[in-house]
Design a protein around this motif. Structure first.
Motif, short mmCIF file in Angstrom:
data_model
loop_
_atom_site.label_atom_id
_atom_site.label_comp_id
_atom_site.label_asym_id
_atom_site.label_seq_id
_atom_site.Cartn_x
_atom_site.Cartn_y
_atom_site.Cartn_z
N LYS A 1 0.84 -1.22 0.00
CA LYS A 1 0.00 0.00 0.00
C LYS A 1 0.87 1.26 0.00
O LYS A 1 0.52 2.26 -0.62
N PHE A 2 2.00 1.22 0.72
CA PHE A 2 2.91 2.37 0.70
C PHE A 2 3.42 2.58 -0.73
O PHE A 2 3.60 3.71 -1.18
N LYS A 3 3.67 1.48 -1.42
CA LYS A 3 4.17 1.58 -2.80
C LYS A 3 3.09 2.16 -3.72
O LYS A 3 3.32 3.08 -4.47
N GLU A 4 1.90 1.57 -3.57
CA GLU A 4 0.76 1.96 -4.41
C GLU A 4 0.33 3.40 -4.18
O GLU A 4 0.18 4.19 -5.09
N LYS A 5 0.12 3.75 -2.92
CA LYS A 5 -0.51 5.03 -2.60
C LYS A 5 0.47 6.18 -2.48
O LYS A 5 0.11 7.34 -2.70
N LEU A 6 1.71 5.88 -2.10
CA LEU A 6 2.68 6.97 -1.88
C LEU A 6 3.82 6.95 -2.89
O LEU A 6 4.65 7.85 -2.91
N GLY A 7 3.88 5.90 -3.68
CA GLY A 7 4.99 5.79 -4.63
C GLY A 7 6.31 5.44 -3.96
O GLY A 7 7.38 5.68 -4.52
N ALA A 8 6.23 4.86 -2.75
CA ALA A 8 7.46 4.45 -2.07
C ALA A 8 8.10 3.32 -2.85
O ALA A 8 7.42 2.51 -3.50
N GLU A 9 9.42 3.28 -2.79
CA GLU A 9 10.13 2.20 -3.49
C GLU A 9 10.88 1.31 -2.50
O GLU A 9 11.68 0.46 -2.88
N GLY A 10 10.62 1.54 -1.23
CA GLY A 10 11.24 0.72 -0.20
C GLY A 10 10.60 1.06 1.14
O GLY A 10 9.82 2.02 1.24
N ASN B 1 13.27 1.05 18.49
CA ASN B 1 14.20 1.31 19.60
C ASN B 1 13.78 0.58 20.87
O ASN B 1 12.59 0.45 21.16
N ASN B 2 14.77 0.14 21.62
CA ASN B 2 14.53 -0.52 22.92
C ASN B 2 15.39 0.13 23.98
O ASN B 2 16.61 0.20 23.83
N GLU B 3 14.71 0.58 25.05
CA GLU B 3 15.38 1.21 26.19
C GLU B 3 16.16 2.45 25.76
O GLU B 3 15.56 3.48 25.49
N LEU B 4 17.47 2.33 25.61
CA LEU B 4 18.24 3.52 25.22
C LEU B 4 17.77 3.99 23.85
O LEU B 4 17.66 3.18 22.92
N GLY B 5 17.50 5.27 23.72
CA GLY B 5 17.05 5.80 22.43
C GLY B 5 15.55 5.66 22.23
O GLY B 5 15.01 6.09 21.21
N GLN B 6 14.88 5.04 23.20
CA GLN B 6 13.43 4.86 23.10
C GLN B 6 12.73 5.96 23.88
O GLN B 6 12.76 5.97 25.11
N GLU B 7 12.10 6.86 23.14
CA GLU B 7 11.45 8.00 23.78
C GLU B 7 10.14 7.58 24.44
O GLU B 7 9.88 7.91 25.59
N VAL B 8 9.32 6.83 23.73
CA VAL B 8 8.02 6.40 24.27
C VAL B 8 8.13 4.94 24.69
O VAL B 8 8.43 4.06 23.87
N LYS B 9 7.85 4.69 25.95
CA LYS B 9 8.07 3.35 26.51
C LYS B 9 6.86 2.44 26.33
O LYS B 9 6.39 1.77 27.27
N HIS B 10 6.32 2.45 25.14
CA HIS B 10 5.25 1.53 24.72
C HIS B 10 5.76 1.00 23.38
O HIS B 10 6.02 1.80 22.47
N TYR B 11 5.91 -0.33 23.26
CA TYR B 11 6.52 -0.92 22.07
C TYR B 11 5.96 -0.28 20.80
O TYR B 11 4.74 -0.15 20.62
N HIS B 12 6.84 0.11 19.90
CA HIS B 12 6.38 0.63 18.60
C HIS B 12 7.44 0.40 17.54
O HIS B 12 8.63 0.53 17.79
N MET B 13 6.96 0.04 16.37
CA MET B 13 7.83 -0.14 15.21
C MET B 13 7.63 1.05 14.29
O MET B 13 6.50 1.37 13.90
N HIS B 14 8.73 1.72 13.96
CA HIS B 14 8.66 2.81 12.99
C HIS B 14 8.61 2.20 11.59
O HIS B 14 9.39 1.30 11.28
N LEU B 15 7.71 2.71 10.75
CA LEU B 15 7.71 2.34 9.33
C LEU B 15 8.07 3.60 8.56
O LEU B 15 7.36 4.61 8.65
N ILE B 16 9.17 3.53 7.85
CA ILE B 16 9.66 4.71 7.13
C ILE B 16 9.71 4.40 5.64
O ILE B 16 10.61 3.69 5.17
#
Ligand code: 5GP
Ligand code: ZN
Length: 129
Positions: free
Chosen positions: A71-80, A86-101
Motif C-alpha cells: 500500500k505504501f508503494k501503491e498510494k505513496l509511490g514508495a520504493e522501499g 528502539n529498545n530502552e536507550l534511544g526509546q522516547e516512548v516506553k510503549h513498544y512501537h515499530m517505525h515504518l519509514i
C-alpha cells in the motif's frame, strides 16, 4: 497503563491519524515524521519493548506490516520500506512501537566527504600508531 501517550492514543484520548487498526494492533502517523508516510505500528496492549512483548503479538505486527508494504508503494509511490524499533536507550516512548519509514528514490544523499577532514583524521591515526 496510566500516563502512557500511546495507551492514550489507543483509548482515543489523544487523537491520531490512523491508517490501520484491528483488535490488537494500531498503525498511525508519527507526529514528527522523517519521511512522507512515516508511521508507527503499536500493539493495543501495553508492552514496554522487545523484552516483554508477547511473541504472537510480535508476529502479528510483522504480518500487518507485510500487508501494508504494497500500500505504501501503491498510494505513496514508495520504493522501499525501512523498519526501525528502539529498545530502552534511544526509546522516547516506553510503549513498544515499530517505525515504518517509506523510502523514496534519492531520499538519502551520499554523505558529503570533506577531503581535508578525512586527511586530518588519517593524520591523527598515524600519530596514534
Ligand atoms: P522512539 O524514539 O521512542 O523510537 O519514537 C517515538 C516516536 O513517537 C517519535 O518518532 C515521535 O515523533 C512519536 N510521537 C511521540 N509522541 C507522539 C504523539 O503524541 N503522537 C504521535 N502520532 N506520535 C508521537
Ligand atoms: Zn502504553
Amino acid at each position: 497503563m496510566e500516563n502512557c501517550i500511546f495507551c492514550k492514543i489507543v483509548k482515543g484520548e489523544i487523537p491520531s491519524y490512523t491508517i490501520y487498526e484491528n483488535d490488537r494492533i494500531k498503525v498511525f502517523m508519527d507526529i514528527n515524521p522523517i519521511a512522507k508516510g512515516h508511521c508507527l505500528v503499536i500493539p493495543k496492549n501495553h508492552y514496554t519493548n522487545l523484552m516483554d512483548i508477547d511473541k504472537d503479538v510480535l508476529r502479528e505486527i510483522d504480518e500487518v506490516i507485510k500487508e501494508l508494504y504494497p500500500k505504501f508503494k501503491e498510494k505513496l509511490g514508495a520504493e522501499g520500506l525501512t523498519r526501525m524499533q528502539n529498545n530502552e536507550l534511544g526509546q522516547e516512548v516506553k510503549h513498544y512501537h515499530m517505525h515504518l519509514i517509506p523510502r523514496y528514490k534519492g531520499d538519502r544523499q551520499e554523505p558529503k566527504v570533506d577531503e581535508e577532514a578525512q586527511k586530518t583524521v588519517a593524520e591523527a591515526f598515524e600519530r596514534l600508531t
